[in-house]
Design a protein around this motif. Structure first.
Motif, PDB file in Angstrom:
ATOM      1  N   PRO A  62       0.814  -1.228   0.000  1.00 49.45           N
ATOM      2  CA  PRO A  62       0.000   0.000   0.000  1.00 49.45           C
ATOM      3  C   PRO A  62       0.847   1.279   0.000  1.00 49.45           C
ATOM      4  CG  PRO A  62      -0.815  -1.561   1.633  1.00 49.45           C
ATOM      5  CD  PRO A  62       0.511  -2.076   1.171  1.00 49.45           C
ATOM      6  N   ALA A  63       1.984   1.255   0.708  1.00 50.25           N
ATOM      7  CA  ALA A  63       2.836   2.442   0.751  1.00 50.25           C
ATOM      8  C   ALA A  63       3.393   2.753  -0.633  1.00 50.25           C
ATOM      9  CB  ALA A  63       3.966   2.234   1.761  1.00 50.25           C
ATOM     10  N   LYS A  79       0.758   4.040  -3.089  1.00 48.85           N
ATOM     11  CA  LYS A  79       0.382   5.434  -2.846  1.00 48.85           C
ATOM     12  C   LYS A  79       1.474   6.396  -3.302  1.00 48.85           C
ATOM     13  CE  LYS A  79      -2.527   8.451  -1.445  1.00 48.85           C
ATOM     14  NZ  LYS A  79      -3.823   8.582  -2.158  1.00 48.85           N
ATOM     15  N   ASN A 128       1.202  12.472  -0.436  1.00 48.59           N
ATOM     16  CA  ASN A 128       1.044  11.023  -0.493  1.00 48.59           C
ATOM     17  C   ASN A 128       1.842  10.296   0.585  1.00 48.59           C
ATOM     18  OD1 ASN A 128      -0.619  11.388  -2.649  1.00 48.59           O
ATOM     19  ND2 ASN A 128       0.816  10.691  -4.203  1.00 48.59           N
ATOM     20  N   ILE A 156      -0.021  10.278   3.839  1.00 43.43           N
ATOM     21  CA  ILE A 156      -1.075   9.262   3.834  1.00 43.43           C
ATOM     22  C   ILE A 156      -0.467   7.876   4.033  1.00 43.43           C
ATOM     23  CG2 ILE A 156      -2.869   8.170   2.432  1.00 43.43           C
ATOM     24  CD1 ILE A 156      -3.300  10.886   1.073  1.00 43.43           C
ATOM     25  N   ALA A 157       0.661   7.620   3.387  1.00 48.78           N
ATOM     26  CA  ALA A 157       1.323   6.317   3.522  1.00 48.78           C
ATOM     27  C   ALA A 157       1.769   6.077   4.963  1.00 48.78           C
ATOM     28  CB  ALA A 157       2.522   6.244   2.575  1.00 48.78           C
ATOM     29  N   ASP A 192       0.375   7.372   7.713  1.00 51.31           N
ATOM     30  CA  ASP A 192      -0.821   7.123   8.528  1.00 51.31           C
ATOM     31  C   ASP A 192      -1.347   5.706   8.322  1.00 51.31           C
ATOM     32  OD1 ASP A 192      -0.663   9.700   9.473  1.00 51.31           O
ATOM     33  OD2 ASP A 192      -2.157  10.510   8.075  1.00 51.31           O
ATOM     34  N   ARG A 193      -1.337   5.243   7.071  1.00 55.71           N
ATOM     35  CA  ARG A 193      -1.806   3.894   6.782  1.00 55.71           C
ATOM     36  C   ARG A 193      -0.862   2.854   7.387  1.00 55.71           C
ATOM     37  NH1 ARG A 193      -3.665   4.359   0.386  1.00 55.71           N
ATOM     38  NH2 ARG A 193      -5.524   5.651   0.750  1.00 55.71           N
ATOM     39  N   THR A 235      -1.764   2.579  11.027  1.00 58.17           N
ATOM     40  CA  THR A 235      -3.038   1.878  11.205  1.00 58.17           C
ATOM     41  C   THR A 235      -2.892   0.393  10.932  1.00 58.17           C
ATOM     42  OG1 THR A 235      -4.253   3.877  10.553  1.00 58.17           O
ATOM     43  CG2 THR A 235      -5.430   1.782  10.444  1.00 58.17           C
ATOM     44  N   GLN A 236      -2.202   0.043   9.852  1.00 63.73           N
ATOM     45  CA  GLN A 236      -2.044  -1.366   9.498  1.00 63.73           C
ATOM     46  C   GLN A 236      -1.198  -2.103  10.530  1.00 63.73           C
ATOM     47  OE1 GLN A 236      -3.542  -3.261   7.263  1.00 63.73           O
ATOM     48  NE2 GLN A 236      -2.384  -4.991   8.111  1.00 63.73           N
TER      49      GLN A 236
END
Length: 311
Positions: free
Chosen positions: A61-62, A65, A143, A146-147, A149-150, A153-154
């Motif tokens: 995901p990183a 993004k 971006n 956002i990466a 933060d994700r 969370t992950q």
């Protein structure tokens, strides 16, 4: 990066820090290595790097993004390097190499140490690497946030924890340290003058000669950034626990050397040219792992306080 009993074995990591009342007399043998990680927080930086590069749920995901912005930044950086490298090298040759007392440069050495190639080439590569990093950061600014933060969370989800895992703050020390809260205007001034602006002045003016030592300039800058970097990396933790300014200040003061050591290791990796941008994501993973263990400690303290007989 787990113990013999798996990740959840870390639930029993409760070795007291300096000035604290010991909550457990012994640590199970199977938790010795995990306990050492909790006592030496820089290991969580290594854990973050390991997990980011080995866990598809983190790096895929990183990269998804950031890849388009990375490619655009890399193209612009490559063009900038091709157009300006010779000019910057000439600038260094004319102005810096002629001032060895200021920069420690001579025609053959850097502060007396020989290098396997031209000193001016070495200095130009360092300067260019820093510039390309700024170019990449410009394209990635939104971006990569956002990466990060994700990634946080992950990492929390991978531990099997939901939002209710983060419970209200519990004071762990019998006699907590006294902290002074700064007025808002003082925090604003310190944040800007002592933050990136102050760091820019320190790195580009005061510490400029050290940048020509391999990694020395990065290490000195990391020492200045250590506490602020650690505080920023744990900001999601403090927000999840809904901690106020006084609680945050007390929590960090009680673990100030842990935060300084963790922050130094994290800032050291983030300070590396170009590749340091990747470590800004892995550091968020490591910070989440550390927060997980700290929160388990908070749960244990809360349970101990609830079961304590009335005095």
């Amino acid at each position: 990066m787990t113990t013999a009993e798996g990740p959840e074995a870390q639930d029993s990591l409760f070795e007291s820090g300096p000035g604290e009342k010991h909550l457990l007399e012994n640590v199970p043998p199977t938790l010795v290595h995990a306990t050492l990680r909790l006592q030496f927080p820089p290991t969580y930086v290594i854990v973050g790097v390991y997990r980011l590069f080995t866990d598809k749920l983190l790096y895929v995901p990183a990269w998804d993004k950031c890849r388009h912005a990375t490619r655009r930044g890399a193209i612009v950086g490559a063009i900038w390097a091709a157009l300006t490298f010779s000019i910057q090298r000439k600038f260094i040759q004319i102005f810096l190499a002629k001032s060895p007392r200021v920069t420690g440069l001579s025609n053959e050495t850097i502060f007396g140490y020989e290098v396997p190639f031209s000193v001016t080439t070495y200095a130009a590569l360092l300067l260019l690497g820093s510039q390309i990093t700024y170019i990449l950061r410009f394209f990635l600014s939104r971006n990569i946030r956002i990466a990060r933060d994700r990634a946080w969370t992950q990492t929390v989800v991978s531990r099997g924890k939901g939002p209710d895992f983060w419970q209200p703050y519990v004071e762990e020390w019998d006699v907590p340290p006294v902290v002074r809260l700064e007025p808002a205007w003082e925090r604003f001034v310190k944040r800007w003058l002592g933050g990136w602006v102050g760091l820019f002045v320190v790195r580009r003016v005061i510490l400029f000669p050290f940048n020509f030592y391999p990694f020395v300039g990065i290490a000195v800058a990391a020492a200045f950034k250590a506490l602020g970097t650690a505080h920023n990396l744990h900001r999601p933790y403090f927000e999840a626990k809904k901690m106020n300014d006084k609680q945050i200040a007390t929590f960090i003061e009680e673990r100030k050397w842990d935060y300084r050591l963790f922050g130094f290791a994290a800032a050291l990796l983030e300070g590396l040219p170009i590749i340091g941008l990747v470590f800004t994501i892995s550091n968020r993973v490591g910070a989440a792992m550390w927060a997980h263990d700290l929160e388990k400690r908070q749960h244990f303290v809360a349970a101990q306080r609830d079961n304590r007989p009335d005095q």
